[in-house]
Write a protein that holds these residues in place. Structure first.
Motif, PDB file in Angstrom:
ATOM      1  N   SER A  86       0.621  -1.487   0.009  1.00  0.00           N
ATOM      2  CA  SER A  86      -0.269  -0.262   0.185  1.00  0.00           C
ATOM      3  C   SER A  86       0.625   1.071  -0.172  1.00  0.00           C
ATOM      4  O   SER A  86       1.973   1.499   0.170  1.00  0.00           O
ATOM      5  CB  SER A  86      -0.736  -0.324   1.369  1.00  0.00           C
ATOM      6  OG  SER A  86      -1.826  -0.999   1.480  1.00  0.00           O
ATOM      7  N   ARG A 168      -1.908  -1.303  -3.808  1.00  0.00           N
ATOM      8  CA  ARG A 168      -2.722  -0.388  -3.378  1.00  0.00           C
ATOM      9  C   ARG A 168      -2.410   1.194  -3.668  1.00  0.00           C
ATOM     10  O   ARG A 168      -1.475   1.634  -2.728  1.00  0.00           O
ATOM     11  CB  ARG A 168      -3.232  -0.709  -2.145  1.00  0.00           C
ATOM     12  CG  ARG A 168      -4.922  -0.245  -2.202  1.00  0.00           C
ATOM     13  CD  ARG A 168      -5.331  -0.346  -0.611  1.00  0.00           C
ATOM     14  NE  ARG A 168      -6.194  -2.082  -0.770  1.00  0.00           N
ATOM     15  CZ  ARG A 168      -7.367  -2.121  -1.280  1.00  0.00           C
ATOM     16  NH1 ARG A 168      -8.102  -1.209  -1.985  1.00  0.00           N
ATOM     17  NH2 ARG A 168      -7.536  -3.226  -1.382  1.00  0.00           N
ATOM     18  N   ARG A 170      -3.085   5.787  -4.230  1.00  0.00           N
ATOM     19  CA  ARG A 170      -4.542   6.683  -4.768  1.00  0.00           C
ATOM     20  C   ARG A 170      -4.594   7.226  -5.948  1.00  0.00           C
ATOM     21  O   ARG A 170      -2.889   7.307  -5.975  1.00  0.00           O
ATOM     22  CB  ARG A 170      -4.483   7.549  -3.941  1.00  0.00           C
ATOM     23  CG  ARG A 170      -5.860   8.359  -3.924  1.00  0.00           C
ATOM     24  CD  ARG A 170      -6.142   8.791  -2.415  1.00  0.00           C
ATOM     25  NE  ARG A 170      -7.264   9.820  -2.337  1.00  0.00           N
ATOM     26  CZ  ARG A 170      -8.695   8.867  -3.020  1.00  0.00           C
ATOM     27  NH1 ARG A 170      -8.527   8.304  -1.778  1.00  0.00           N
ATOM     28  NH2 ARG A 170      -9.370  10.715  -2.649  1.00  0.00           N
ATOM     29  N   ASP A 173      -0.535   9.584  -6.403  1.00  0.00           N
ATOM     30  CA  ASP A 173       0.609   8.820  -6.005  1.00  0.00           C
ATOM     31  C   ASP A 173       1.548   8.979  -7.031  1.00  0.00           C
ATOM     32  O   ASP A 173       1.423   9.420  -8.347  1.00  0.00           O
ATOM     33  CB  ASP A 173       0.439   7.786  -5.451  1.00  0.00           C
ATOM     34  CG  ASP A 173      -0.706   7.878  -3.886  1.00  0.00           C
ATOM     35  OD1 ASP A 173      -0.780   8.886  -3.448  1.00  0.00           O
ATOM     36  OD2 ASP A 173      -1.301   7.083  -3.849  1.00  0.00           O
ATOM     37  N   PRO A 397      -9.705   6.724 -11.571  1.00  0.00           N
ATOM     38  CA  PRO A 397      -9.529   5.206  -9.755  1.00  0.00           C
ATOM     39  C   PRO A 397     -10.435   4.280 -10.397  1.00  0.00           C
ATOM     40  O   PRO A 397     -11.334   3.779 -11.462  1.00  0.00           O
ATOM     41  CB  PRO A 397     -10.342   6.489  -8.930  1.00  0.00           C
ATOM     42  CG  PRO A 397     -10.992   6.926  -9.193  1.00  0.00           C
ATOM     43  CD  PRO A 397     -10.133   7.207 -10.998  1.00  0.00           C
ATOM     44  N   GLU A 425      -7.008   4.240  -5.656  1.00  0.00           N
ATOM     45  CA  GLU A 425      -7.982   4.744  -5.669  1.00  0.00           C
ATOM     46  C   GLU A 425      -7.993   5.885  -5.395  1.00  0.00           C
ATOM     47  O   GLU A 425      -7.422   7.034  -6.133  1.00  0.00           O
ATOM     48  CB  GLU A 425      -8.163   4.410  -4.182  1.00  0.00           C
ATOM     49  CG  GLU A 425      -8.127   3.394  -3.366  1.00  0.00           C
ATOM     50  CD  GLU A 425      -7.796   2.347  -1.488  1.00  0.00           C
ATOM     51  OE1 GLU A 425      -8.334   1.831  -0.970  1.00  0.00           O
ATOM     52  OE2 GLU A 425      -7.056   3.746  -1.395  1.00  0.00           O
ATOM     53  N   GLY A 426      -9.635   6.932  -5.386  1.00  0.00           N
ATOM     54  CA  GLY A 426     -10.049   7.898  -4.960  1.00  0.00           C
ATOM     55  C   GLY A 426     -11.381   8.633  -5.111  1.00  0.00           C
ATOM     56  O   GLY A 426     -12.059   7.583  -4.693  1.00  0.00           O
ATOM     57  N   ASP A 429     -13.517   5.782  -5.314  1.00  0.00           N
ATOM     58  CA  ASP A 429     -14.123   4.950  -3.587  1.00  0.00           C
ATOM     59  C   ASP A 429     -14.506   6.004  -2.628  1.00  0.00           C
ATOM     60  O   ASP A 429     -15.216   5.587  -1.723  1.00  0.00           O
ATOM     61  CB  ASP A 429     -12.454   4.757  -2.644  1.00  0.00           C
ATOM     62  CG  ASP A 429     -12.680   4.092  -3.918  1.00  0.00           C
ATOM     63  OD1 ASP A 429     -11.987   2.427  -3.768  1.00  0.00           O
ATOM     64  OD2 ASP A 429     -11.581   4.473  -4.542  1.00  0.00           O
ATOM     65  N   ASP A 430     -14.593   7.097  -2.180  1.00  0.00           N
ATOM     66  CA  ASP A 430     -15.199   7.967  -1.357  1.00  0.00           C
ATOM     67  C   ASP A 430     -16.354   8.034  -0.988  1.00  0.00           C
ATOM     68  O   ASP A 430     -17.070   7.976  -0.221  1.00  0.00           O
ATOM     69  CB  ASP A 430     -14.264   9.551  -1.524  1.00  0.00           C
ATOM     70  CG  ASP A 430     -12.921   9.406  -1.387  1.00  0.00           C
ATOM     71  OD1 ASP A 430     -12.154   8.152  -1.130  1.00  0.00           O
ATOM     72  OD2 ASP A 430     -11.933  10.405  -1.826  1.00  0.00           O
TER      73      ASP A 430
END
Length: 843
Positions: A86, A168, A170, A173, A397, A425-426, A429-430
């Motif tokens: 991660s 994993r 985001r 990143d 994402p 993720e982004g 996901d939120d």
């Protein structure tokens, strides 16, 4: 299947098993085995724990598998989570190790086996992606006791196959990965790249009939499976230097004659800390900044060590194979003189690139001037930066993945298990977590599906010994065959499904009784709310390379009175024609579901499908007609006129030349054509790197439909099944004694003239409206059809049209068929995205 993929014991075990199964090595990549090697291997086998049926001149049916698989011995195995690397503090840091180990591998048993018994397992030495520092660590699978033929003998432990670590990160990143190749080539005889030894024309060899490589020629043949690299599937990022660069080739760390490393991974990778620190600074200057741009940007202690190791490698190569060898360092040296990024490395290479975060603007991409923004229009500084540029697109994402991508060995390496999930993720996901609860997407089921094996195996076609299941091995999930997922009664889970197989598509049958599911993303790109509500189907086809995000809702309990009630069933296929006909694909259990525990309140969010899908970012707006600046046609074909089918793009096999040149920051529309005909019907899965695309037209000359007609007066129902959608000859038209029934069905057929211009062969009906379109990075090209007319055979190709924005990142990458054995054998070409317009103009 080359002997390079086996220990002597493993090779003889598989050979004896193959005789028992009646296959007789019907494979394209089996090296010629000398009698001395066979005798030595038999001596090893005689003291091995592996049981195998002795070969006989006439194969005999077997009553049960020679070696049972873990799922037969320990049914309903829980799905084992894969270790995760991660990101932290905006950086995904980790080490991916290309190594080798002995694992349980699954092999198909013949149709003479008892009902329900499909496979047997045997330990094989395979190449793997593993990790340093990921959690949780994976344990060995305790199945050795079941395969030990001598009571009381010590257990023999082997690893359960599983993919590489889940990455994993985001959006926004920085990805900083160390890639280490420490394969011990002594475990794989002949695994050194034959292209550089000058042996056998550079290809693996076999004594099949006809012998392989047959018509194949280097580099478009099976070879070089000890070499590694990584392709990051679904990333919108820099395709050059240390980005998503599939042209680099990393050879294993050097070893002595006893197999011991002569240098340590730590020594080779120590300079990467300095490199990663500088890369973070450089890429922090802008989202579009590309760095490194030259090999001199890497630390000198790393490049000096690489030069030394490559020269030593060349010296040993020449000492063993003579002056005919193709040395590696001179190739790198010539590339460096042209200011190109060198191709060859020994032991290790760094990856450093950004997952660019798009910042919304007042204009959508549909309204943008596509010649503004992006690297092509930036004010380029003396250092080569793009500091004033703005992104046109960004990283989507979603559920992405990575795999080995060395041309010539992609199929065997992916089949060995060199794949892994890449979850980015982004906001997507939120938004889901806002509905379902904090961290809910982190608990999603990550299902890395593969067809594990030790050979590309292209010669089983047309039914084969597998009773129609000849489209490659049965699917595994995270390396397990038919694992079990736990769900609470009434619970909604998210399943991230990745088909990392190198051959077959998964056709998902109806959900188990009582279950519901809704698709919410395709190929790592989220659905719009319209698509979530209107294009979420029960039956889903997941082609090789495709990903699907599913929201799955469990019932209160399994309907145990119904056979297979809690099993997710799929069929494997390479063309929709595999689902019908005289020998259709059979249902296979992909996984089982255990429903137990505390029921979920059906009125709670956790017991319901999200009402409105997360809103996609504006860079995923549909590609408008006004954006299209160029069109072109790309032709895929499998030519069966030779003993070994030749797989080509635009009439040629991959030769390192550029097949398509596109101007940066333009959108284009391509017609992707499938000119594969006759008995070798296959929907080649088209894949292009870096940029996703949208489909605007599909023409499948083999398409059929079912129709039920209700007689107005009596209410009698009549069904027409498998009716040709496109009628080229009178025999295609539906015929019935009931004139009204016939008329109703024919009204739904599209009549096309086989003697007309090919441009007239296209879908009938209302034109496609490019609104709320889905994004892909893999899409199967409908197969062609040979139409028999009174004047002879007319070949009608299938095709689709796609639109893509070639934006933000110039450079070289590839497009290819994602049946990876086709790619390895030539169905690939290079895409060049040119960075800028000419500086000259006329007034």
């Amino acid at each position: 299947m080359s002997t390079e993929h086996f220990t002597p014991r493993g090779f003889l075990s598989f050979w004896m098993m193959s005789v028992a199964m009646g296959r007789h090595f019907s494979s394209e990549v089996v090296r010629t085995i000398s009698p001395a090697f066979a005798i030595a291997a038999l001596m090893v086998l005689s003291v091995s724990h592996v049981q195998a049926q002795a070969p006989s001149p006439t194969p005999t049916p077997i009553a049960s598998p020679v070696n049972p698989c873990p799922q037969a011995l320990m049914p309903r195995q829980p799905l084992i989570p894969v270790p995760v690397i991660s990101s932290a503090n905006g950086k995904l840091r980790g080490t991916i190790v290309l190594s080798d180990e002995e694992e349980w591998m699954t092999f198909r048993v013949p149709t003479t086996a008892p009902p329900g018994v499909r496979s047997q397992c045997m330990p094989q030495h395979v190449r793997t992606f593993r990790e340093w520092g990921a959690t949780p660590a994976m344990a060995k699978a305790p199945y050795g006791q079941y395969l030990n033929p001598k009571p009381g003998a010590p257990d023999l432990q082997f690893a359960l196959p599983r993919p590489g670590p889940t990455l994993r990160a985001r959006v926004g990143d920085l990805v900083q990965l160390t890639f280490v190749n420490q394969i011990n080539v002594l475990n794989f005889p002949f695994s050194i790249d034959r292209g550089e030894t000058g042996v056998g024309g550079g290809c693996d060899e076999s004594n099949a009939n006809p012998p392989y490589p047959g018509a194949d020629r280097f580099p478009d043949c099976f070879h070089g499976s000890s070499t590694g690299n990584i392709h990051f599937h679904g990333t919108h990022t820099n395709p050059n230097t240390t980005g998503d660069n599939v042209f680099i080739e990393v050879r294993p760390l050097p070893r002595d004659n006893s197999g011991k490393l002569t240098t340590s991974p730590e020594k080779v990778t120590a300079p990467f800390e300095k490199f990663f620190a500088k890369c973070e600074v450089e890429l922090g200057r802008s989202q579009l900044r590309e760095w490194p741009r030259a090999w001199d940007d890497l630390p000198a202690d790393y490049t000096d060590e690489q030069k030394k190791l490559l020269k030593e490698y060349d010296t040993q190569l020449e000492k063993k194979y003579g002056a005919r060898v193709q040395k590696l360092w001179p190739v790198d040296e010539a590339q460096l003189k042209q200011s190109a990024w060198p191709q060859y490395y020994i032991g290790a290479a760094p990856y450093c690139f950004r997952l660019p975060a798009y910042t919304p603007t007042t204009s959508s991409p549909a309204a943008m001037n596509m010649n503004m923004g992006g690297a092509g229009s930036a004010e380029i500084s003396a250092e080569g930066g793009q500091d004033s540029a703005a992104l046109i697109m960004g990283q989507a994402p979603g559920t992405h993945w990575y795999h080995a991508h060395k041309h010539g060995s992609t199929a065997i390496n992916v089949a060995n298990g060199m794949t892994g999930a890449f979850i980015i993720e982004g906001q997507y996901d939120d938004d889901l977590n806002t509905w379902y609860g904090d961290g809910w997407t982190r608990n999603a089921q990550v299902l890395v599906v593969n067809q594990l094996g030790v050979t590309p195996n292209l010669l089983l076609g047309g039914g084969g010994t597998g009773g129609g299941q000849d489209k490659g091995p049965d699917f595994s999930v995270n390396g397990q065959i038919q694992p079990t997922i736990h769900m609470n009664p009434g619970e909604v889970q998210m399943w991230r499904i990745l088909n990392t197989s190198g051959r077959a598509s998964m056709f998902f049958m109806d959900p188990p009784p009582g279950f519901e599911w809704k698709q919410i993303a395709q190929d790592g790109v989220q659905f719009s709310d319209y698509n979530y509500k209107h294009r979420s189907f029960k039956n889903i086809t997941v082609a090789p390379g495709n990903r699907v995000d599913l929201l799955v809702k469990a019932p209160g309990s399994c309907a145990s009175a119904i056979a297979g009630a809690c099993q997710v069933m799929v069929k494997n296929m390479v063309d929709p024609a595999d689902l019908k006909g005289k020998n259709p694909a059979k249902p296979l259990t992909l996984l089982s579901i255990d429903i137990s525990g505390k029921p979920v309140d059906p009125s709670s969010n956790q017991g319901q499908f999200i009402k409105t899908a997360p809103t996609p970012p504006t860079f995923l707006n549909d590609i408008a007609d006004s954006e299209i600046k160029a069109t072109r046609t790309i032709r895929f074909s499998s030519d069966a006129s030779q003993n070994f089918v030749q797989h080509m793009i635009d009439g040629k096999k991959f030769d390192g030349e550029v097949g398509a040149v596109i101007l940066l920051n333009q959108a284009e529309e391509w017609k992707i054509v499938n000119e594969t005909y006759g008995g070798r019907i296959v929907s080649h899965p088209f894949h292009i790197h870096i940029n996703p695309f949208q489909i605007t037209e599909i023409f499948d000359p083999n398409a059929t439909f079912d129709y039920t007609y209700t007689e107005p007066k009596t209410g009698k129902k009549m069904t027409a099944a498998g009716v040709a959608q496109y009628a080229f000859v009178p025999g295609d038209l539906f015929t019935s004694s009931d004139v009204a029934f016939q008329k109703a069905v024919r009204a739904r057929q599209c009549q096309l003239n086989p003697s007309a211009e090919p441009d007239s062969w296209k879908p009938c009906g209302p034109p496609f409206v490019n609104k709320n379109n889905i994004w892909w990075d893999v899409f199967p090209i409908p197969s062609g059809r040979s139409v028999q007319t009174s004047k002879g055979t007319v070949n009608v190709p299938g095709y689709f049209k796609m639109r893509s924005r070639f934006v933000d990142y110039p450079g070289f990458y590839v497009m290819h068929c994602h049946i990876l054995a086709h790619e390895d054998r030539g169905m690939m070409t290079i895409v060049e995205v040119a960075p800028a317009r000419t500086p000259y103009s006329h007034h």
